[in-house]
Design a protein around this motif. Structure first.
Motif, mmCIF file in Angstrom:
data_model
loop_
_atom_site.group_PDB
_atom_site.id
_atom_site.type_symbol
_atom_site.label_atom_id
_atom_site.label_comp_id
_atom_site.label_asym_id
_atom_site.label_seq_id
_atom_site.Cartn_x
_atom_site.Cartn_y
_atom_site.Cartn_z
ATOM 1 N N GLY A 17 18.592 48.315 -1.195
ATOM 2 C CA GLY A 17 18.696 47.632 0.265
ATOM 3 C C GLY A 17 19.781 46.528 -0.022
ATOM 4 N N GLY A 44 15.571 45.077 4.568
ATOM 5 C CA GLY A 44 15.563 46.526 4.763
ATOM 6 C C GLY A 44 14.868 46.968 3.534
ATOM 7 N N GLY A 45 15.406 46.382 2.213
ATOM 8 C CA GLY A 45 14.752 46.974 0.968
ATOM 9 C C GLY A 45 13.493 46.728 0.685
#
Length: 172
Positions: free
Chosen positions: A14, A163-164
């Motif tokens: 991410g 997001g990761g």
């Protein structure tokens, strides 16, 4: 253990995606600088040295970085080898061949194609005016990009990391 490795890889991926998107902005700015340099060199060669367009393009190629150098060399060679072909077609073909992997966006490519459509068959003064138009448009786009770039880079990087992390939480 395997789950921890998966989480680490997810967060790293991410973050990597965010940093790649951030790097794309920098590459686009560099591409716009090269296009501005191309327009400026062409204008100078045509206006002051009274060079033909193929000669001016060859001179510009010597002062540009790849892939823009190869783009200008290709146009110069095509214009010399096939004088009857429309310059728009030569520009489009060379763009697909050399600038496909560049980070220029659709509008940048369209401006470059329009420049190809406006050059070649006009008198010297009209070519100079069209090159001035191209330089103004490119410079304006570059200014806008540079003004927005720091904030957009931070957003891309932050979204990549977040997001990761989000995906890592879902894995848990």
């Amino acid at each position: 253990m395997l789950k921890a490795i998966g989480i680490f890889i997810t967060i790293t991926a991410g973050a990597g995606i965010g940093f790649v998107c951030s790097l794309d902005l920098t590459r686009r700015a560099e591409g716009l600088k090269q296009l501005l340099r191309l327009g400026t060199i062409l204008k100078g060669e045509i206006e002051y040295r009274h060079a033909t367009l193929p000669e001016a393009m060859a001179q510009a190629a010597a002062k540009l970085k790849d892939p823009y150098k190869r783009f200008a060399e290709d146009i110069s060679g095509e214009m010399k080898e096939y004088p009857g072909i429309l310059l728009t077609e030569i520009f489009e073909k060379s763009m697909k061949k050399h600038l496909e992997q560049s980070r220029l966006d659709k509008e940048d490519r369209q401006n470059l194609c329009e420049l190809g459509g406006r050059l070649g068959y006009l008198d010297r003064q009209m070519q100079i005016q069209n090159l001035e138009w191209f330089c103004r448009e490119t410079e304006q786009e570059l200014r806008e990009l540079q003004a927005a770039m720091p904030a957009r880079k931070k957003v891309y990087q932050s979204l990549g990391i977040m997001g990761g992390l989000f995906l890592a939480v879902l894995i848990l």
